[in-house]
Design a protein around this motif. Structure first.
Motif, PDB file in Angstrom:
ATOM      1  N   ILE A  39     -34.567 -31.082 -47.584  1.00 15.43           N
ATOM      2  CA  ILE A  39     -34.840 -32.409 -47.012  1.00 15.43           C
ATOM      3  C   ILE A  39     -33.570 -33.255 -46.989  1.00 15.43           C
ATOM      4  CG2 ILE A  39     -36.073 -34.579 -47.416  1.00 15.43           C
ATOM      5  CD1 ILE A  39     -38.393 -32.868 -48.532  1.00 15.43           C
ATOM      6  N   GLY A  40     -32.831 -33.247 -48.111  1.00 12.28           N
ATOM      7  CA  GLY A  40     -31.579 -34.007 -48.166  1.00 12.28           C
ATOM      8  C   GLY A  40     -30.565 -33.489 -47.160  1.00 12.28           C
ATOM      9  N   TYR A  41     -30.469 -32.172 -47.066  1.00  7.58           N
ATOM     10  CA  TYR A  41     -29.555 -31.551 -46.101  1.00  7.58           C
ATOM     11  C   TYR A  41     -29.935 -31.944 -44.669  1.00  7.58           C
ATOM     12  CZ  TYR A  41     -27.300 -27.874 -43.332  1.00  7.58           C
ATOM     13  OH  TYR A  41     -26.572 -27.179 -42.390  1.00  7.58           O
ATOM     14  N   THR A  42     -31.257 -31.944 -44.377  1.00  7.92           N
ATOM     15  CA  THR A  42     -31.733 -32.298 -43.033  1.00  7.92           C
ATOM     16  C   THR A  42     -31.390 -33.738 -42.703  1.00  7.92           C
ATOM     17  OG1 THR A  42     -33.566 -30.734 -43.284  1.00  7.92           O
ATOM     18  CG2 THR A  42     -33.770 -32.376 -41.543  1.00  7.92           C
ATOM     19  N   ILE A  43     -31.565 -34.640 -43.661  1.00 10.68           N
ATOM     20  CA  ILE A  43     -31.245 -36.062 -43.426  1.00 10.68           C
ATOM     21  C   ILE A  43     -29.763 -36.238 -43.111  1.00 10.68           C
ATOM     22  CG2 ILE A  43     -31.064 -38.301 -44.589  1.00 10.68           C
ATOM     23  CD1 ILE A  43     -33.718 -37.634 -45.976  1.00 10.68           C
ATOM     24  N   ASP A  44     -28.898 -35.556 -43.869  1.00 11.48           N
ATOM     25  CA  ASP A  44     -27.461 -35.648 -43.604  1.00 11.48           C
ATOM     26  C   ASP A  44     -27.108 -35.082 -42.236  1.00 11.48           C
ATOM     27  OD1 ASP A  44     -26.802 -36.958 -45.922  1.00 11.48           O
ATOM     28  OD2 ASP A  44     -26.390 -35.113 -47.057  1.00 11.48           O
ATOM     29  N   GLU A  45     -27.772 -33.976 -41.849  1.00  8.72           N
ATOM     30  CA  GLU A  45     -27.539 -33.377 -40.528  1.00  8.72           C
ATOM     31  C   GLU A  45     -27.954 -34.348 -39.421  1.00  8.72           C
ATOM     32  OE1 GLU A  45     -26.533 -29.842 -39.491  1.00  8.72           O
ATOM     33  OE2 GLU A  45     -25.444 -30.428 -41.316  1.00  8.72           O
ATOM     34  N   ILE A  46     -29.083 -35.050 -39.650  1.00  9.20           N
ATOM     35  CA  ILE A  46     -29.540 -36.043 -38.650  1.00  9.20           C
ATOM     36  C   ILE A  46     -28.530 -37.177 -38.561  1.00  9.20           C
ATOM     37  CG2 ILE A  46     -31.329 -37.760 -38.152  1.00  9.20           C
ATOM     38  CD1 ILE A  46     -33.351 -35.837 -39.455  1.00  9.20           C
ATOM     39  N   GLY A  47     -28.073 -37.640 -39.742  1.00  5.99           N
ATOM     40  CA  GLY A  47     -27.103 -38.742 -39.758  1.00  5.99           C
ATOM     41  C   GLY A  47     -25.805 -38.381 -39.059  1.00  5.99           C
ATOM     42  N   GLN A  48     -25.400 -37.121 -39.143  1.00  9.99           N
ATOM     43  CA  GLN A  48     -24.155 -36.685 -38.515  1.00  9.99           C
ATOM     44  C   GLN A  48     -24.362 -36.221 -37.082  1.00  9.99           C
ATOM     45  OE1 GLN A  48     -22.745 -33.616 -41.157  1.00  9.99           O
ATOM     46  NE2 GLN A  48     -22.664 -34.997 -42.946  1.00  9.99           N
ATOM     47  N   GLY A  49     -25.638 -36.120 -36.651  1.00  9.04           N
ATOM     48  CA  GLY A  49     -25.951 -35.701 -35.285  1.00  9.04           C
ATOM     49  C   GLY A  49     -25.709 -34.229 -35.033  1.00  9.04           C
ATOM     50  N   THR A  50     -25.769 -33.409 -36.076  1.00  5.81           N
ATOM     51  CA  THR A  50     -25.473 -31.974 -35.917  1.00  5.81           C
ATOM     52  C   THR A  50     -26.715 -31.090 -36.061  1.00  5.81           C
ATOM     53  OG1 THR A  50     -24.957 -31.858 -38.278  1.00  5.81           O
ATOM     54  CG2 THR A  50     -23.113 -32.247 -36.764  1.00  5.81           C
ATOM     55  N   LEU A  51     -27.891 -31.717 -36.199  1.00  2.65           N
ATOM     56  CA  LEU A  51     -29.119 -30.933 -36.378  1.00  2.65           C
ATOM     57  C   LEU A  51     -29.599 -30.388 -35.036  1.00  2.65           C
ATOM     58  CD1 LEU A  51     -31.321 -30.010 -38.377  1.00  2.65           C
ATOM     59  CD2 LEU A  51     -32.606 -32.070 -37.746  1.00  2.65           C
ATOM     60  N   THR A  52     -29.694 -29.062 -34.939  1.00  3.57           N
ATOM     61  CA  THR A  52     -30.186 -28.427 -33.711  1.00  3.57           C
ATOM     62  C   THR A  52     -31.642 -28.014 -33.902  1.00  3.57           C
ATOM     63  OG1 THR A  52     -29.530 -26.216 -34.427  1.00  3.57           O
ATOM     64  CG2 THR A  52     -27.885 -27.520 -33.219  1.00  3.57           C
ATOM     65  N   LYS A  53     -32.275 -27.700 -32.760  1.00  2.69           N
ATOM     66  CA  LYS A  53     -33.689 -27.293 -32.793  1.00  2.69           C
ATOM     67  C   LYS A  53     -33.855 -25.993 -33.583  1.00  2.69           C
ATOM     68  CE  LYS A  53     -37.596 -26.646 -29.630  1.00  2.69           C
ATOM     69  NZ  LYS A  53     -38.010 -26.609 -28.204  1.00  2.69           N
TER      70      LYS A  53
END
Length: 587
Positions: A39-53
């Motif tokens: 969950i923490g990793y996902t939030i950081d990925e969202i904040g950095q705009g690097t989360l892919t589908k």
């Protein structure tokens, strides 16, 4: 925590189940650290705009897989740990029951039935909780708490971890103090429950007497008083028990406050990310269970400790009547020699018997008469080896009764006591109690000797009739004769009738005695009775008074002495004439 050491014998016995269960519990503690990290990793990925589908679905898949594995592990560790705790309850019940059956009458004079029942129910349940829920909360709080703290310190920030743990000493101090209070108050609560249990058992057993004397209201008042005392004692326990959760919640609240305050400061200093703080607070929420578990642990363990101590005290009571090494394993038979110089009941100062000596050839009948409390039943209790510690010797055949295995000695004796106990079962089962393989023909033959077969056959279901608890549905005479039939079915070497014909009429008594004389020509019989008609045909009659034999001989010899026996006989003859005269006058 001493109760865990005391239960060490059981944990060794169930080592495999506990090891498997605790390993699974440890795996669950490790796996539950995965979702917060993702969950923490996902939030950081969202904040950095690097989360892919694709990455999102992968992370969701990992969480789902972890959840499924945890589901299976939780299912099986419950079977291992709670299954073992149920096994412990069974073992303790068996130990208690086995111990109860080996104890002498003096044990039951000291302990009330209700109290013994409370030990076998409430106390065992509390110990079972210790071996199940207690082990769970101890191990789970340590593993989950330990892994969470390590994950917080190693993967996020060790400084924030130390800050979050600052309030923990307060919780440790408080829960230890509460635990001491809980131990003391739970002991009083269990004792109060024992009193209530005993009162309930006594009231139900004596309901006829209560109603006869019109004491229902007083009995209800006594029950209410004891019930209120149980409630009061348990409320005292609940007051301490209720302090655990608020204290732990207060400590957890302080930890969250410190974590959020200092965590925000570290984010502003770029020492950690927002995702790290979310993961940290999620981990902190996982610490809530270990903290609550510590409170539960003290509750469970203190209850279990009190209860196990109570059970241990019972199990440690010495068995007063036990077999000696190399005891004779065959049933005794032959002549009977009873030579007692003196015997005193435990706790009494005055001897119950002194200078009681008689010999009885195999196949003879001994009659024992005397006033109430003269010592007749005491002689029988010593014959049955219910008490020891006498000066003298009792021999059955060529050996002392102490040389035989107690079980073999009692298998050779058919004893019909003054207080007849029938089980809540069919008449057939009650008669065949000592011989479960007896056929209906054998049971009926014994019942015919006891002159009860005719009565039984008149019941709607005959020998299948259920008599009710303690034979409540039968008359006193019927219970006596069923008890006699039960003893006769054993075909005992020695038959003892302890005033067992008092509730039957004179004609039935005569018929039973005649049948016994014919059936037991080669076996020994002892009859105690207040009615001399029951023992007139005995080969030897002894008159007991104040614990000693004052007269001995046959009926004719004792009548010729014109002593106590003669006076009793004349008095009973007079009473019989008065009764007959009364009947005749009524006609």
């Amino acid at each position: 925590m001493k109760v865990f050491l005391k239960l060490g014998w059981f944990f060794k016995e169930r080592k495999r189940q506990y090891v498997i269960g605790l390993l699974m519990l440890m795996l669950v503690a490790i796996l539950q650290l995965v979702p917060p990290k993702i969950i923490g990793y996902t939030i950081d990925e969202i904040g950095q705009g690097t989360l892919t589908k694709a990455k999102l679905f992968t992370l969701i898949g990992i969480i789902a897989a972890v959840a499924l594995v945890m589901y299976g592990l939780r299912y099986y560790w419950r079977q291992m740990i709670f299954g073992s705790s149920n096994y412990l309850a069974r073992v303790l019940r068996q130990k208690l029951h086995r111990h109860f059956t080996r104890m002498s009458p003096s044990f039951y004079q000291k302990h009330r039935v209700g109290d013994l029942m409370a030990h076998a129910t409430n106390d065992i349940s509390a110990v079972q909780q210790t071996a199940g829920g207690g082990v769970l909360t101890l191990f789970d709080s340590l593993t989950t708490g330990g892994f969470v703290v390590l994950a917080m310190a190693i993967t996020i920030d060790w400084r924030l971890t130390l800050i979050a743990l600052i309030p923990m000493p307060l919780m440790a101090f408080s829960t230890t103090y509460y635990g001491k209070l809980l131990h003391q108050r739970f002991h009083y609560a269990q004792a109060a429950f024992s009193d209530l249990n005993d009162k309930t058992q006594e009231s139900i057993s004596g309901i006829k007497v209560l109603k006869t004397f019109g004491q229902q209201r007083q009995d209800v008042d006594d029950f209410t008083r004891l019930s209120d005392e149980v409630v009061d004692k348990n409320l005292q326990v609940a007051k301490i028990d209720s302090l655990f959760d608020p204290t732990i919640s207060f400590v957890v609240g302080i930890s969250f406050m410190l974590s959020l305050g200092f965590g925000t400061k570290f984010i502003l200093e770029d020492a950690m990310s927002i995702g790290d703080l979310v993961t940290f607070t999620t981990y902190l929420s996982l610490l809530v269970w270990p903290m609550l578990a510590i409170g539960m642990l003290f509750n469970i363990v203190e209850r279990g400790s009190v209860s196990y101590n109570r059970i241990e005290r019972l199990l440690n009571e010495p068995i007063e009547i036990d077999d000696k090494n190399n005891a004779i394993t065959r049933m005794p038979s032959g002549d009977l020699a009873f030579h007692i110089d003196s015997f005193t009941f435990p706790g009494d100062k005055e001897p119950a018997l002194h200078n009681v000596h008689f010999d009885l050839k195999r196949g003879e009948t001994l009659g024992i008469v005397g006033k109430t409390g003269a010592g007749k039943t005491t002689i029988l209790k010593l014959l049955l080896r219910e008490f020891e510690g006498y000066n003298g010797q009792i021999c059955f055949g060529d050996y002392s009764i102490m040389d035989y295995q107690t079980l073999k000695l009692r298998e050779a004796i058919g004893y019909v006591p003054q207080e007849h106990f029938l089980f809540s079962a069919s008449i057939f089962s009650n008669v065949a109690f000592a011989n479960a393989e007896a056929t209906i023909d054998e049971v009926r033959a014994a019942a015919k000797l006891a002159y009860i077969d005719h009565d039984i056959m008149e019941f709607t279901e005959g020998y299948k009739t259920v008599v009710g608890e303690r034979g409540v549905s039968l008359s006193g005479g019927q219970k006596q004769r069923i008890s006699i039939a039960r003893a006769l079915l054993m075909k005992p070497e020695l038959l003892i009738l302890d005033d067992s014909l008092s509730a039957v009429d004179a004609r039935t008594e005569e018929a039973i005695l005649h049948a016994l004389k014919e059936e037991r020509k080669d076996s020994t019989t002892i009859i105690t009775s207040h009615r001399l008609s029951a023992i007139q045909q005995a080969h030897v009659i002894i008159v007991v008074d104040h614990g000693t034999i004052i007269e001995k001989g046959t009926h004719e010899e004792l009548m010729a002495l014109k002593g106590s026996y003669y006076e009793m006989y004349q008095l009973q003859q007079l009473e019989q004439l008065v009764e007959q005269g009364g009947d005749g006058h009524g006609e």
